[in-house]
Motif scaffolding. Sequence first.
Motif, PDB file in Angstrom:
ATOM      1  N   PRO A  53       0.864  -0.989  -0.538  1.00 18.12           N
ATOM      2  CA  PRO A  53      -0.011   0.602  -0.431  1.00 18.12           C
ATOM      3  C   PRO A  53       1.152   1.554   0.004  1.00 18.12           C
ATOM      4  O   PRO A  53       0.768   2.583  -0.282  1.00 18.12           O
ATOM      5  CB  PRO A  53      -0.803  -0.408   0.986  1.00 18.12           C
ATOM      6  CG  PRO A  53      -0.093  -1.446   2.687  1.00 18.12           C
ATOM      7  CD  PRO A  53       0.501  -1.914   0.896  1.00 18.12           C
ATOM      8  N   GLU A  54       2.334   1.192   1.175  1.00 16.98           N
ATOM      9  CA  GLU A  54       2.677   2.671   0.732  1.00 16.98           C
ATOM     10  C   GLU A  54       3.338   3.273   0.029  1.00 16.98           C
ATOM     11  O   GLU A  54       3.744   3.712  -1.106  1.00 16.98           O
ATOM     12  CB  GLU A  54       4.122   1.947   1.460  1.00 16.98           C
ATOM     13  CG  GLU A  54       5.246   1.077   0.918  1.00 16.98           C
ATOM     14  CD  GLU A  54       5.162  -0.373   1.565  1.00 16.98           C
ATOM     15  OE1 GLU A  54       3.517  -0.740   1.516  1.00 16.98           O
ATOM     16  OE2 GLU A  54       5.753  -0.870   1.183  1.00 16.98           O
ATOM     17  N   THR A  55       2.912   2.509  -1.984  1.00 18.04           N
ATOM     18  CA  THR A  55       3.304   2.390  -3.100  1.00 18.04           C
ATOM     19  C   THR A  55       2.126   2.986  -4.005  1.00 18.04           C
ATOM     20  O   THR A  55       2.404   2.870  -4.887  1.00 18.04           O
ATOM     21  CB  THR A  55       3.398   1.164  -4.553  1.00 18.04           C
ATOM     22  OG1 THR A  55       2.102   0.663  -4.082  1.00 18.04           O
ATOM     23  CG2 THR A  55       4.444   0.992  -3.447  1.00 18.04           C
ATOM     24  N   HIS A  56       0.603   3.243  -3.780  1.00 16.05           N
ATOM     25  CA  HIS A  56      -0.230   3.683  -4.652  1.00 16.05           C
ATOM     26  C   HIS A  56      -0.162   4.867  -4.396  1.00 16.05           C
ATOM     27  O   HIS A  56      -0.669   5.487  -4.883  1.00 16.05           O
ATOM     28  CB  HIS A  56      -1.573   3.654  -2.985  1.00 16.05           C
ATOM     29  CG  HIS A  56      -1.504   2.156  -3.448  1.00 16.05           C
ATOM     30  ND1 HIS A  56      -2.633   1.621  -2.442  1.00 16.05           N
ATOM     31  CD2 HIS A  56      -1.418   0.707  -3.820  1.00 16.05           C
ATOM     32  CE1 HIS A  56      -2.831   0.342  -2.735  1.00 16.05           C
ATOM     33  NE2 HIS A  56      -1.810   0.003  -3.526  1.00 16.05           N
ATOM     34  N   GLY A  57       0.284   5.524  -3.315  1.00 12.58           N
ATOM     35  CA  GLY A  57       0.193   7.328  -3.340  1.00 12.58           C
ATOM     36  C   GLY A  57       0.663   8.400  -4.628  1.00 12.58           C
ATOM     37  O   GLY A  57       1.831   7.764  -5.166  1.00 12.58           O
TER      38      GLY A  57
END
Length: 165
Positions: free
Chosen positions: A40-44
């Motif tokens: 999820p840390e790659t979504h932004g």
Amino acid sequence: MALTWRVHATLSRSAANGPGTRFVVWAQGCTLGCPGCFNPETHGAGGDVRTVEEVAREVLATSGIDGVTVSGGEPLEQPAALREFCALVRPSGLGIVVLTGFARREIEADPELSAAVESADTVIAGRFNARLRLGAGLRGSSNKEYWAITDGTHRPISRTSRRAR
Ligand code: SF4
């Protein structure tokens, strides 16, 4: 003007992201929203803004690698950057694997997405499905499809035989 790419991270040598030892690029940004996504840390929308050429140069200057894997985040949400990166790396003979949440049918239906992977060797395509999660391998979940664009030596597979696979 140089084409830029939002990159989450790179790793010069990995033995866990495809065949052999591979340079890995994790693209930044993903809006596909697969429930249970493991990254999820790659979504932004952040990430390091780098030129595609700079990342490709870094790959080409790395010794002892068998290929390159582009993962994410969602590499196909920056299709122009992915296309140029693959085109710059391909002449080196390094194999290129692209992991994407887009399904093959979605990519084939969109000329920009198709062009983005035209110089890749293999695309692993489809949304992550947590119910079909795999404990090992690159696919993440068993619904994701291995799609061979070339025969692994950069020779394109004919459209007819591609469809038969
Ligand atoms: S496509 Fe990949 S990064 Fe995006 S939500 Fe799905 S599993 Fe996560």
